[in-house]
Design an enzyme around this catalytic site. Structure first.
Site, PDB file in Angstrom:
ATOM      1  N   ASP A 139      14.407  70.340  38.799  1.00 49.38           N
ATOM      2  CA  ASP A 139      15.467  69.576  39.464  1.00 49.38           C
ATOM      3  C   ASP A 139      16.319  68.836  38.432  1.00 49.38           C
ATOM      4  O   ASP A 139      16.039  68.900  37.234  1.00 49.38           O
ATOM      5  CB  ASP A 139      14.884  68.617  40.511  1.00 49.38           C
ATOM      6  CG  ASP A 139      13.909  67.626  39.904  1.00 49.38           C
ATOM      7  OD1 ASP A 139      13.863  67.504  38.655  1.00 49.38           O
ATOM      8  OD2 ASP A 139      13.188  66.964  40.660  1.00 49.38           O
TER       9      ASP A 139
ATOM     10  N   HIS B 162      11.693  78.361  20.759  1.00 50.54           N
ATOM     11  CA  HIS B 162      11.260  78.257  19.364  1.00 50.54           C
ATOM     12  C   HIS B 162      11.227  79.611  18.656  1.00 50.54           C
ATOM     13  O   HIS B 162      11.324  79.664  17.434  1.00 50.54           O
ATOM     14  CB  HIS B 162       9.902  77.545  19.271  1.00 50.54           C
ATOM     15  CG  HIS B 162      10.034  76.057  19.406  1.00 50.54           C
ATOM     16  ND1 HIS B 162       9.330  75.161  18.645  1.00 50.54           N
ATOM     17  CD2 HIS B 162      10.824  75.303  20.216  1.00 50.54           C
ATOM     18  CE1 HIS B 162       9.671  73.921  18.986  1.00 50.54           C
ATOM     19  NE2 HIS B 162      10.564  73.984  19.940  1.00 50.54           N
ATOM     20  N   ASP B 163      11.082  80.712  19.401  1.00 50.74           N
ATOM     21  CA  ASP B 163      11.181  82.020  18.733  1.00 50.74           C
ATOM     22  C   ASP B 163      12.659  82.336  18.446  1.00 50.74           C
ATOM     23  O   ASP B 163      13.020  82.666  17.322  1.00 50.74           O
ATOM     24  CB  ASP B 163      10.555  83.124  19.597  1.00 50.74           C
ATOM     25  CG  ASP B 163      10.407  84.423  18.789  1.00 50.74           C
ATOM     26  OD1 ASP B 163      10.097  84.330  17.579  1.00 50.74           O
ATOM     27  OD2 ASP B 163      10.601  85.513  19.341  1.00 50.74           O
TER      28      ASP B 163
ATOM     29  N   ASP C   2      12.737  87.580  17.785  1.00 49.24           N
ATOM     30  CA  ASP C   2      12.113  88.777  17.215  1.00 49.24           C
ATOM     31  C   ASP C   2      10.587  88.751  17.278  1.00 49.24           C
ATOM     32  O   ASP C   2       9.917  89.574  16.644  1.00 49.24           O
ATOM     33  CB  ASP C   2      12.574  88.959  15.753  1.00 49.24           C
ATOM     34  CG  ASP C   2      12.199  87.757  14.878  1.00 49.24           C
ATOM     35  OD1 ASP C   2      11.494  86.842  15.372  1.00 49.24           O
ATOM     36  OD2 ASP C   2      12.606  87.733  13.702  1.00 49.24           O
TER      37      ASP C   2
ATOM     38  N   ASP D 283      10.784  63.557  32.942  1.00 49.18           N
ATOM     39  CA  ASP D 283      11.375  62.978  34.159  1.00 49.18           C
ATOM     40  C   ASP D 283      10.259  62.765  35.163  1.00 49.18           C
ATOM     41  O   ASP D 283       9.106  63.091  34.886  1.00 49.18           O
ATOM     42  CB  ASP D 283      12.553  63.814  34.702  1.00 49.18           C
ATOM     43  CG  ASP D 283      12.130  65.054  35.472  1.00 49.18           C
ATOM     44  OD1 ASP D 283      10.908  65.292  35.633  1.00 49.18           O
ATOM     45  OD2 ASP D 283      13.017  65.789  35.944  1.00 49.18           O
TER      46      ASP D 283
ATOM     47  N   THR E 255      13.380  69.010  32.103  1.00 50.42           N
ATOM     48  CA  THR E 255      13.048  68.595  33.474  1.00 50.42           C
ATOM     49  C   THR E 255      11.613  68.960  33.837  1.00 50.42           C
ATOM     50  O   THR E 255      11.006  68.345  34.713  1.00 50.42           O
ATOM     51  CB  THR E 255      13.991  69.240  34.516  1.00 50.42           C
ATOM     52  OG1 THR E 255      13.671  68.742  35.815  1.00 50.42           O
ATOM     53  CG2 THR E 255      13.858  70.757  34.575  1.00 50.42           C
TER      54      THR E 255
END
Ligand code: HEM
Length: 302
Positions: free
Chosen positions: A208, A62-63, A77, A201, A184
Site C-alpha cells: 500500500d 541488488h543483482d 546477470d 511503514d 512499503t
C-alpha cells in the site's frame, strides 16, 4: 503426472505436464512450475507477502543494481548468487538465505539464475496484497564474475549522491521515487540491530502507499516504524517531492503501481544486452489481489 506446484492464471494458461514434449516446446511452461513454487514460498498465513518475498524483491534490486552507464559490465546477470563473494559484501547482509533458496529452485527447475532472480522479484510483488501484476521476460545471460563494487546505495547517502547514482543507471528521480516504494513491504535488520525486524511503514507485507505518507511524516507514526534516512532525504528533495506526494495522495495507489511496474521493467534489464531476444512469460504469473483488509487508510478514501 502433472506437477502439483503448477498453477492456472488469469489468462487461463494451464501448463502441460512438466516433462512433456509440449512443455519443453514452450519457454514459459517451466516458469509456470517455478511460479507455483514461489506462490507457496512467498505467501504468509494472513495473505500478506512474507519475509521470503520481501528478500526476493530486495535481491532483484541488488543483482540488477550493480551496473552503471560507465561500468562496462554487471547488472541483472545472476552474479549475486553465482559469483564468489558477491553476496557476502556488507550491502548484501541478510540476502544469504534467499540466495540459498534461489540456488535450490535453480537446481529443481533448471532455469537461468539471472531470470530466476528477476522473475522472483516480480512474482513477489504480485504476491503482496495490492501489488501490481507486472510484465516478466526471460532469456538473460548468467555471469559468475563478481559485479562492480560501490554501485548500490547507502542508507546514509545524501539525496544528491543517491540521485546521481540512480541517474547513472538510467533511472531518473521520478523512477527512483516509485522504486523506493518497495520499502512499503520491508523490514530492517542491520541498520539498527537493536530494532531488528522494524518495518518501514505500519503495514509490512502489504503493497500500500502508507510508506509514502509515513516517510513524509504526515499523520501518526506508529512507534514500531523505522524510517530510513535515505527515504527521508529523497522524499524531501525537490526533484522527487512532487511525485512522492502524488503517490501518497488520493489515487496514489494505481498511479504508484503503474509507475513501479514501468520503473522496475527498466531496473530488471540493467546490463542485459540481449533484450530483443527475451521471451515474455507474464502469462504464468498469478492474479493480483487489489483489496486487502487493513491496507493503508488512504485507500479506503479512493
Ligand atoms: C536509495 C535506495 C535504497 C536504499 C538506500 C535502500 C536501503 C535499504 C536498507 C538499508 C534495507 C534494510 C536492510 C536490513 O537492514 O535488513 C533495505 C531493505 C529493503 N529494500 Fe531497499 N534500499 C533502496 C532501494 C531499494 C529498491 C530500489 C528496492 C526494490 C525495488 C528495495 C527493496 C527493499 C526491500 C524489499 C527491502 C526489505 C528486505 C526485507 O524485509 O528482508 N530497496 N533497503
Amino acid at each position: 503426472m502433472k506437477d502439483e506446484t503448477a498453477q492456472s492464471t488469469p489468462e487461463g494458461y494451464n501448463p502441460p505436464p512438466r516433462n512433456s514434449k509440449q512443455c519443453k516446446q514452450d519457454t514459459c511452461c517451466i516458469w509456470s512450475y517455478v511460479s507455483g513454487a514461489l506462490t507457496s514460498a512467498f505467501r504468509g498465513p494472513s495473505g500478506r507477502c512474507n519475509k521470503v518475498a520481501r528478500a526476493a524483491i530486495r535481491l532483484g534490486f541488488h543483482d540488477a543494481g550493480t551496473w552503471s552507464t560507465s561500468s562496462g559490465f554487471g547488472g541483472a546477470d545472476g552474479s549475486i548468487a553465482l559469483a564468489p563473494g558477491e553476496v557476502d559484501r556488507p550491502e548484501n547482509n541478510g540476502l544469504q538465505d534467499i540466495v540459498r533458496r534461489m540456488k535450490n529452485w535453480q537446481r529443481q527447475y533448471g532455469v537461468g539464475m539471472a531470470d530466476l532472480i528477476q522473475f522472483a522479484a516480480i512474482h513477489a510483488v504480485v504476491t503482496c496484497p495490492l501489488g501490481p501484476r507486472m510484465r516478466v521476460f526471460v532469456g538473460r545471460k548468467d555471469s559468475n564474475k563478481p559485479n562492480p563494487d560501490g554501485l548500490l546505495p547507502g542508507v546514509n547517502d545524501s539525496a544528491d549522491k543517491l540521485i546521481k547514482l540512480f541517474n547513472d543507471k538510467t533511472i531518473p528521480p521520478h523512477d527512483l521515487t516509485a522504486l523506493l516504494g518497495a520499502h512499503t513491504t520491508s523490514e530492517q535488520f542491520f541498520v539498527d540491530k537493536s530494532r531488528s525486524g522494524a518495518p518501514q511503514d505500519g503495514t509490512p507485507g502489504v503493497w500500500d502507499t502508507l510508506f509514502y505518507n509515513q516517510t513524509l511524516g504526515t499523520g501518526p507514526l506508529p512507534k514500531k516504524v523505522f524510517r530510513f534516512a535515505s527515504d527521508i532525504v529523497i522524499a524531501n528533495d525537490p526533484r522527487a517531492r512532487p511525485e512522492w506526494e502524488s503517490f501518497s495522495g488520493p489515487g496514489g495507489q494505481s498511479h504508484w503501481n503503474d509507475d513501479y511496474a514501468h520503473s522496475y521493467a527498466r531496473l530488471s534489464m540493467l546490463g542485459v544486452n540481449n533484450m530483443n531476444d527475451l521471451t515474455e512469460c507474464s502469462k504464468v504469473l498469478p492474479a493480483a489481489k487489489p483489496y486487502f483488509k487493513g491496507a493503508g487508510e488512504l485507500l479506503t478514501n479512493e
